[in-house]
Design a protein around this motif. Structure first.
Motif, PDB file in Angstrom:
ATOM      1  N   TRP A 173       0.808  -1.222   0.000  1.00  0.00           N
ATOM      2  CA  TRP A 173       0.000   0.000   0.000  1.00  0.00           C
ATOM      3  C   TRP A 173       0.842   1.273   0.000  1.00  0.00           C
ATOM      4  CZ3 TRP A 173      -4.931   0.266  -1.206  1.00  0.00           C
ATOM      5  CH2 TRP A 173      -5.712  -0.876  -1.086  1.00  0.00           C
ATOM      6  N   GLU A 174       2.088   1.225   0.454  1.00  0.00           N
ATOM      7  CA  GLU A 174       2.893   2.441   0.623  1.00  0.00           C
ATOM      8  C   GLU A 174       3.047   3.234  -0.670  1.00  0.00           C
ATOM      9  OE1 GLU A 174       7.291   2.546   1.720  1.00  0.00           O
ATOM     10  OE2 GLU A 174       6.289   3.261   3.534  1.00  0.00           O
ATOM     11  N   ASP A 175       3.249   2.555  -1.789  1.00  0.00           N
ATOM     12  CA  ASP A 175       3.450   3.253  -3.057  1.00  0.00           C
ATOM     13  C   ASP A 175       2.199   3.966  -3.550  1.00  0.00           C
ATOM     14  OD1 ASP A 175       6.056   2.385  -3.095  1.00  0.00           O
ATOM     15  OD2 ASP A 175       5.651   0.667  -4.406  1.00  0.00           O
ATOM     16  N   HIS A 176       1.058   3.670  -2.958  1.00  0.00           N
ATOM     17  CA  HIS A 176      -0.203   4.246  -3.420  1.00  0.00           C
ATOM     18  C   HIS A 176      -0.733   5.342  -2.500  1.00  0.00           C
ATOM     19  CE1 HIS A 176      -0.104   0.990  -6.257  1.00  0.00           C
ATOM     20  NE2 HIS A 176      -0.025   0.129  -5.258  1.00  0.00           N
ATOM     21  N   ALA A 177      -0.100   5.535  -1.359  1.00  0.00           N
ATOM     22  CA  ALA A 177      -0.570   6.524  -0.391  1.00  0.00           C
ATOM     23  C   ALA A 177      -0.210   7.934  -0.840  1.00  0.00           C
ATOM     24  CB  ALA A 177       0.032   6.248   0.980  1.00  0.00           C
ATOM     25  N   THR A 178      -1.065   8.860  -0.476  1.00  0.00           N
ATOM     26  CA  THR A 178      -0.803  10.267  -0.728  1.00  0.00           C
ATOM     27  C   THR A 178       0.392  10.699   0.120  1.00  0.00           C
ATOM     28  OG1 THR A 178      -3.154  10.613  -1.124  1.00  0.00           O
ATOM     29  CG2 THR A 178      -1.844  12.566  -0.624  1.00  0.00           C
ATOM     30  N   SER A 179       1.270  11.491  -0.448  1.00  0.00           N
ATOM     31  CA  SER A 179       2.468  11.948   0.241  1.00  0.00           C
ATOM     32  C   SER A 179       2.096  12.826   1.437  1.00  0.00           C
ATOM     33  CB  SER A 179       3.337  12.730  -0.735  1.00  0.00           C
ATOM     34  OG  SER A 179       4.520  13.123  -0.121  1.00  0.00           O
ATOM     35  N   PRO A 180       2.736  12.650   2.573  1.00  0.00           N
ATOM     36  CA  PRO A 180       3.805  11.714   2.877  1.00  0.00           C
ATOM     37  C   PRO A 180       3.232  10.316   3.124  1.00  0.00           C
ATOM     38  CG  PRO A 180       3.275  12.935   4.858  1.00  0.00           C
ATOM     39  CD  PRO A 180       2.411  13.483   3.753  1.00  0.00           C
ATOM     40  N   ALA A 181       3.938   9.307   2.637  1.00  0.00           N
ATOM     41  CA  ALA A 181       3.489   7.919   2.753  1.00  0.00           C
ATOM     42  C   ALA A 181       3.804   7.381   4.142  1.00  0.00           C
ATOM     43  CB  ALA A 181       4.122   7.060   1.671  1.00  0.00           C
ATOM     44  N   THR A 182       3.160   7.959   5.125  1.00  0.00           N
ATOM     45  CA  THR A 182       3.330   7.547   6.505  1.00  0.00           C
ATOM     46  C   THR A 182       1.963   7.252   7.090  1.00  0.00           C
ATOM     47  OG1 THR A 182       4.367   8.140   8.609  1.00  0.00           O
ATOM     48  CG2 THR A 182       3.222   9.896   7.464  1.00  0.00           C
ATOM     49  N   MET A 183       1.938   6.537   8.181  1.00  0.00           N
ATOM     50  CA  MET A 183       0.695   6.276   8.901  1.00  0.00           C
ATOM     51  C   MET A 183       0.312   7.538   9.673  1.00  0.00           C
ATOM     52  SD  MET A 183      -0.103   2.864   8.617  1.00  0.00           S
ATOM     53  CE  MET A 183      -1.062   2.472  10.053  1.00  0.00           C
ATOM     54  N   PHE A 184      -0.965   7.648   9.958  1.00  0.00           N
ATOM     55  CA  PHE A 184      -1.479   8.715  10.798  1.00  0.00           C
ATOM     56  C   PHE A 184      -2.207   8.070  11.964  1.00  0.00           C
ATOM     57  CE2 PHE A 184      -0.523  10.945   7.045  1.00  0.00           C
ATOM     58  CZ  PHE A 184      -0.441  12.287   7.346  1.00  0.00           C
ATOM     59  N   GLN A 185      -2.137   8.690  13.141  1.00  0.00           N
ATOM     60  CA  GLN A 185      -2.879   8.173  14.284  1.00  0.00           C
ATOM     61  C   GLN A 185      -4.298   8.690  14.171  1.00  0.00           C
ATOM     62  OE1 GLN A 185      -1.218   8.779  18.184  1.00  0.00           O
ATOM     63  NE2 GLN A 185      -3.062   8.031  19.191  1.00  0.00           N
ATOM     64  N   GLY A 186      -5.218   7.782  13.860  1.00  0.00           N
ATOM     65  CA  GLY A 186      -6.616   8.152  13.650  1.00  0.00           C
ATOM     66  C   GLY A 186      -7.372   8.416  14.925  1.00  0.00           C
ATOM     67  N   GLY A 187      -6.826   8.014  16.036  1.00  0.00           N
ATOM     68  CA  GLY A 187      -7.488   8.234  17.316  1.00  0.00           C
ATOM     69  C   GLY A 187      -6.950   7.285  18.360  1.00  0.00           C
ATOM     70  N   PRO A 188      -7.548   7.330  19.527  1.00  0.00           N
ATOM     71  CA  PRO A 188      -7.042   6.498  20.619  1.00  0.00           C
ATOM     72  C   PRO A 188      -7.623   5.085  20.651  1.00  0.00           C
ATOM     73  CG  PRO A 188      -8.719   7.977  21.448  1.00  0.00           C
ATOM     74  CD  PRO A 188      -8.513   8.326  19.990  1.00  0.00           C
ATOM     75  N   VAL A 189      -8.596   4.773  19.793  1.00  0.00           N
ATOM     76  CA  VAL A 189      -9.281   3.478  19.847  1.00  0.00           C
ATOM     77  C   VAL A 189      -8.671   2.514  18.839  1.00  0.00           C
ATOM     78  CG1 VAL A 189     -11.515   2.307  19.647  1.00  0.00           C
ATOM     79  CG2 VAL A 189     -11.411   4.648  20.546  1.00  0.00           C
ATOM     80  N   GLN A 190      -8.415   1.293  19.242  1.00  0.00           N
ATOM     81  CA  GLN A 190      -7.907   0.202  18.399  1.00  0.00           C
ATOM     82  C   GLN A 190      -6.698   0.620  17.547  1.00  0.00           C
ATOM     83  OE1 GLN A 190     -11.120  -1.640  16.210  1.00  0.00           O
ATOM     84  NE2 GLN A 190     -11.861  -2.675  18.029  1.00  0.00           N
ATOM     85  N   LEU A 191      -5.666   1.071  18.211  1.00  0.00           N
ATOM     86  CA  LEU A 191      -4.452   1.504  17.509  1.00  0.00           C
ATOM     87  C   LEU A 191      -3.754   0.377  16.767  1.00  0.00           C
ATOM     88  CD1 LEU A 191      -2.980   3.971  20.148  1.00  0.00           C
ATOM     89  CD2 LEU A 191      -4.057   4.531  17.957  1.00  0.00           C
ATOM     90  N   ASP A 192      -4.139  -0.862  17.041  1.00  0.00           N
ATOM     91  CA  ASP A 192      -3.547  -1.999  16.336  1.00  0.00           C
ATOM     92  C   ASP A 192      -4.306  -2.340  15.051  1.00  0.00           C
ATOM     93  OD1 ASP A 192      -5.817  -2.889  17.654  1.00  0.00           O
ATOM     94  OD2 ASP A 192      -4.934  -4.786  18.286  1.00  0.00           O
ATOM     95  N   SER A 193      -5.283  -1.525  14.682  1.00  0.00           N
ATOM     96  CA  SER A 193      -6.018  -1.729  13.429  1.00  0.00           C
ATOM     97  C   SER A 193      -5.738  -0.559  12.498  1.00  0.00           C
ATOM     98  CB  SER A 193      -7.524  -1.835  13.704  1.00  0.00           C
ATOM     99  OG  SER A 193      -8.024  -0.597  14.179  1.00  0.00           O
ATOM    100  N   ALA A 194      -5.977  -0.774  11.209  1.00  0.00           N
ATOM    101  CA  ALA A 194      -5.724   0.282  10.224  1.00  0.00           C
ATOM    102  C   ALA A 194      -6.977   0.534   9.398  1.00  0.00           C
ATOM    103  CB  ALA A 194      -4.574  -0.111   9.314  1.00  0.00           C
ATOM    104  N   LEU A 195      -7.209   1.802   9.097  1.00  0.00           N
ATOM    105  CA  LEU A 195      -8.314   2.222   8.238  1.00  0.00           C
ATOM    106  C   LEU A 195      -7.733   2.989   7.060  1.00  0.00           C
ATOM    107  CD1 LEU A 195     -10.769   3.656  10.909  1.00  0.00           C
ATOM    108  CD2 LEU A 195     -11.008   1.500   9.697  1.00  0.00           C
TER     109      LEU A 195
END
Length: 146
Positions: free
Chosen positions: A57-79
């Motif tokens: 997925w990294e090559d397809h993400a909008t720059s910067p190709a880094t993760m963002f912390q979406g919130g404090p709930v279920q940090l071990d999941s990705a959206l």
């Protein structure tokens, strides 16, 4: 007075929220109803590289190709948040939420999704509120609704 539902709107933290993940946060509200509310903090980039968590997925993400912390709930999941342009039907693995905003199932192979969407951003976790909780926070001045 009870705050209105905020699906599709932005919440901007007021100075009243002085610390924690919501301090100076901007939250895109994905759902807000009688059953509670869920959103994604948009402005919290974290050091994790997408490729280390979700190969392919990294090559397809909008720059910067880094993760963002979406919130404090279920940090071990990705959206994955994307835009579906126009009135096109939802591509495989994509669920339109409102307007052009959609969630992508990150278990779907990227080649099936990427040609049909724009602006991929990936978030670890989400923000969630129990029924009535967010309305109370808005009523007490913790959030600007934009």
């Amino acid at each position: 007075m009870s705050a209105p539902f905020t699906t599709g709107k932005l919440l901007v933290a007021t100075p009243q929220i002085g610390e924690g993940v919501f301090a100076r946060s901007v939250v895109l509200m994905l759902h807000h109803g009688q059953d509670g509310a869920q959103g994604i903090v948009l402005n919290r980039p974290i050091e994790a590289r997408i490729g280390s968590v979700l190969p392919g997925w990294e090559d397809h993400a909008t720059s910067p190709a880094t993760m963002f912390q979406g919130g404090p709930v279920q940090l071990d999941s990705a959206l994955g948040l994307v835009a579906v342009l126009g009135d096109a039907p939802e591509p495989t693995g994509v669920k339109r939420l409102f307007g052009a905003v959609a969630l992508v199932d990150l278990d779907t192979p990227p080649p099936l999704v990427v040609p049909e969407v724009a602006g991929l951003r990936i978030f670890a976790g989400y923000a969630g509120w129990s029924p009535g909780q967010l309305e109370g926070e808005i009523d007490t001045g913790s959030w600007y609704v934009v």
